[in-house]
Design an enzyme around this catalytic site. Sequence first.
Site, PDB file in Angstrom:
ATOM      1  N   GLY A   1       0.823  -1.221   0.000  1.00 45.88           N
ATOM      2  CA  GLY A   1       0.000   0.000   0.000  1.00 45.88           C
ATOM      3  C   GLY A   1       0.850   1.261   0.000  1.00 45.88           C
ATOM      4  O   GLY A   1       2.002   1.255   0.420  1.00 45.88           O
TER       5      GLY A   1
ATOM      6  N   ARG B   1      -2.704   8.207   3.576  1.00 48.78           N
ATOM      7  CA  ARG B   1      -2.952   9.150   4.672  1.00 48.78           C
ATOM      8  C   ARG B   1      -1.661   9.684   5.304  1.00 48.78           C
ATOM      9  O   ARG B   1      -1.685  10.632   6.059  1.00 48.78           O
ATOM     10  CB  ARG B   1      -3.824   8.473   5.744  1.00 48.78           C
ATOM     11  CG  ARG B   1      -5.286   8.401   5.351  1.00 48.78           C
ATOM     12  CD  ARG B   1      -6.058   7.484   6.271  1.00 48.78           C
ATOM     13  NE  ARG B   1      -5.790   6.073   5.977  1.00 48.78           N
ATOM     14  CZ  ARG B   1      -6.216   5.059   6.723  1.00 48.78           C
ATOM     15  NH1 ARG B   1      -6.910   5.298   7.819  1.00 48.78           N
ATOM     16  NH2 ARG B   1      -5.946   3.808   6.388  1.00 48.78           N
TER      17      ARG B   1
ATOM     18  N   GLY C   1      -6.487  -5.160  -2.874  1.00 51.66           N
ATOM     19  CA  GLY C   1      -6.958  -5.589  -1.566  1.00 51.66           C
ATOM     20  C   GLY C   1      -6.043  -6.604  -0.904  1.00 51.66           C
ATOM     21  O   GLY C   1      -5.134  -7.152  -1.544  1.00 51.66           O
TER      22      GLY C   1
ATOM     23  N   GLY D   1     -11.436  -3.242  11.307  1.00 53.17           N
ATOM     24  CA  GLY D   1     -12.501  -4.213  11.019  1.00 53.17           C
ATOM     25  C   GLY D   1     -13.064  -4.791  12.318  1.00 53.17           C
ATOM     26  O   GLY D   1     -12.320  -5.068  13.256  1.00 53.17           O
TER      27      GLY D   1
ATOM     28  N   SER E   1      49.794  34.827  19.373  1.00 52.29           N
ATOM     29  CA  SER E   1      48.409  35.107  18.972  1.00 52.29           C
ATOM     30  C   SER E   1      48.379  35.798  17.624  1.00 52.29           C
ATOM     31  O   SER E   1      49.265  36.592  17.303  1.00 52.29           O
ATOM     32  CB  SER E   1      47.760  36.042  19.985  1.00 52.29           C
ATOM     33  OG  SER E   1      47.612  35.369  21.184  1.00 52.29           O
TER      34      SER E   1
HETATM   35  C1  UD1 Z   1      -7.018  -4.116   7.326  1.00 50.04           C
HETATM   36  C2  UD1 Z   1      -8.149  -5.139   7.572  1.00 50.04           C
HETATM   37  C3  UD1 Z   1      -8.919  -4.716   8.826  1.00 50.04           C
HETATM   38  C4  UD1 Z   1      -7.966  -4.625   9.993  1.00 50.04           C
HETATM   39  C5  UD1 Z   1      -6.793  -3.700   9.685  1.00 50.04           C
HETATM   40  C6  UD1 Z   1      -5.736  -3.779  10.760  1.00 50.04           C
HETATM   41  C7  UD1 Z   1      -8.826  -5.968   5.375  1.00 50.04           C
HETATM   42  C8  UD1 Z   1      -9.850  -5.903   4.327  1.00 50.04           C
HETATM   43  N1  UD1 Z   1      -9.017  -5.186   6.435  1.00 50.04           N
HETATM   44  O1  UD1 Z   1      -7.642  -2.877   7.091  1.00 50.04           O
HETATM   45  O2  UD1 Z   1      -9.930  -5.646   9.098  1.00 50.04           O
HETATM   46  O3  UD1 Z   1      -8.657  -4.166  11.147  1.00 50.04           O
HETATM   47  O4  UD1 Z   1      -6.152  -4.084   8.457  1.00 50.04           O
HETATM   48  O5  UD1 Z   1      -4.752  -2.814  10.549  1.00 50.04           O
HETATM   49  O6  UD1 Z   1      -7.888  -6.721   5.268  1.00 50.04           O
HETATM   50  N2  UD1 Z   1      -2.017  -3.974   1.349  1.00 50.04           N
HETATM   51  C9  UD1 Z   1      -1.378  -4.527   0.262  1.00 50.04           C
HETATM   52  N3  UD1 Z   1      -2.058  -4.606  -0.916  1.00 50.04           N
HETATM   53  C10 UD1 Z   1      -3.337  -4.217  -1.042  1.00 50.04           C
HETATM   54  C11 UD1 Z   1      -3.993  -3.655   0.055  1.00 50.04           C
HETATM   55  C12 UD1 Z   1      -3.301  -3.550   1.263  1.00 50.04           C
HETATM   56  O7  UD1 Z   1      -0.223  -4.922   0.354  1.00 50.04           O
HETATM   57  O8  UD1 Z   1      -3.881  -4.342  -2.149  1.00 50.04           O
HETATM   58  C13 UD1 Z   1      -1.285  -3.884   2.623  1.00 50.04           C
HETATM   59  C14 UD1 Z   1      -1.061  -2.454   3.094  1.00 50.04           C
HETATM   60  O9  UD1 Z   1       0.187  -1.975   2.638  1.00 50.04           O
HETATM   61  C15 UD1 Z   1      -1.077  -2.591   4.600  1.00 50.04           C
HETATM   62  C16 UD1 Z   1      -1.955  -3.811   4.847  1.00 50.04           C
HETATM   63  O10 UD1 Z   1      -2.050  -4.504   3.616  1.00 50.04           O
HETATM   64  O11 UD1 Z   1       0.195  -2.882   5.144  1.00 50.04           O
HETATM   65  C17 UD1 Z   1      -3.362  -3.419   5.309  1.00 50.04           C
HETATM   66  O12 UD1 Z   1      -3.957  -2.616   4.334  1.00 50.04           O
HETATM   67  P1  UD1 Z   1      -4.835  -1.368   4.697  1.00 50.04           P
HETATM   68  O13 UD1 Z   1      -5.369  -0.792   3.456  1.00 50.04           O
HETATM   69  O14 UD1 Z   1      -4.111  -0.491   5.654  1.00 50.04           O
HETATM   70  O15 UD1 Z   1      -6.054  -2.114   5.415  1.00 50.04           O
HETATM   71  P2  UD1 Z   1      -6.890  -1.529   6.561  1.00 50.04           P
HETATM   72  O16 UD1 Z   1      -7.926  -0.657   5.990  1.00 50.04           O
HETATM   73  O17 UD1 Z   1      -6.016  -0.989   7.621  1.00 50.04           O
HETATM   74 MG    MG Z   2      -3.954  -0.193   7.809  1.00 52.05          MG
END
Ligand code: UD1
Ligand code: MG
Length: 456
Positions: A12, A16, A79, A139, A422
Amino acid sequence: MAELSAIVLAAGKGTRMKSPLPKVLHPVAGVPMIQRVLRAAKNCDVQELRVVVGYGEALIRQLLEPQGVICCKQQEQKGTADAVAAADPASMSEHILIVNGDHPLLTGRQLKKCYEQFVANNCALAVVTACLEKPASLGRIVRHQGEIKAIVEVKDASAATLEINEVNTGIYFAKRETIEAYLPQIKPHNQQKEYYFTDMVSLCLESGEKVMAIEGEPAMAFGVNSQRELALAGKALFREKAFQLMDDGVVIIDPENTYIEETVQVGEGSVIYPGTYLKGSTRLDSFCVVEPNCFIQDSVVGQSVQVRMGSHLEKAKVDKNVVLGPYARLRPDTEIGEGARIGNFVEMKKVKFGAGSKANHLAYLGDAEVGTNTNIGCGVITCNYAADKKKYKTKIGNDVFVGSDSQLVAPVEVGDSSIVASGSTLTKNVPEGALAIARSRQENKEGYAEKFRGKD
Ligand code: UD1
Ligand code: MG
């Protein structure tokens, strides 16, 4: 016992964070976030580490690949389920830990405790949960008769579900075969049109698999998504380090405002004032005093050294009983001998400064060797950088007196026990025991002051 390997999700962007640096590379108390997560996984006896990369891929690879970590590219961020698939779990060990790369407070001890429960219960999938007062955007864990039923993302949650304060930490233990069987069944049927790894829970349950929610420590749920959270994570780790040192007898006046990285060592009886940052491989012996707002990086400081306010040290070595500063600057490869005094606004770079010698005020010494018990007067400069853009060395012996405001144009050597008058500009060596005067003679014109001013 089955082998455990880990998939760390880090593709990701961290939108933010509003930062050009990939989120997981932001340092937390001096160590990149991802490094902290990987360390926690290693301390949970993980055999193989795979990190899923996407945004900022090249930078992340640069850090991790030399450490033997495998980086797997996720082509498009569709995702968390798609991210897990990108790591090719089918080619991994029997047990797989899945963890987000943005949880820098995670420890191996916490993970191990959860893994033991996963193994003891022989489940297909375990989700690590935490109960939080403010579950915010995490979540939610939906249970029925005490058993986990599903994980619902905030964006898909009803008002009633949002009331639940048990959350998904984003940490999972699964059997490889569970992932192989159910991951391909996940569909992007949700608000974000993303493949949610969290859907594994309901898919497994529908097929009669054993799924478990393991309640972990609330800190396990602490993910960094913004600069504010990054600062909070740093603060927690600095506080922890300060407390550890205090337990070992270090006096820290205000642990909330002292920044000591975990790699730093401080001896008992040393006193650290607020605003000080101790970094990297720095080692401070016992009974040192570090006054407010000092920055010390990769330096070794001997016993009973006083580092007075506002001093800046980088890759320096300071022997015992030295007094530095206030406002001293020691640049790389500077070594200060026992009992020496380095005063305010003195800068040194690549200097060997002998025991008992003094440079008390406003001096620059670069590429120099200074013997023992030598006095460097106020405003002395070693002119080490020549017009040919090369650096030259200055050698000053033992028991030398270098008068104030002298310049030593390198290469130049000043013999033992000599005196430099000096205001001299030395361009030639000074023999042992000599008095060197290298300035124009003073001429006094009697009565001339009045003449010069003119009579009214
Ligand atoms: C995710 C969980 C949520 C949990 C939270 C904890 C899901 C759908 N939700 O939400 O239930 O409470 O983590 O922090 O899993 N990432 C990828 N590829 C992607 C999407 C994300 O590598 O396509 C990685 C991001 O870099 C990050 C992690 O997965 O390190 C979590 O992704 P993020 O988008 O932050 O998920 P949350 O909305 O935090
Ligand atoms: Mg997260």
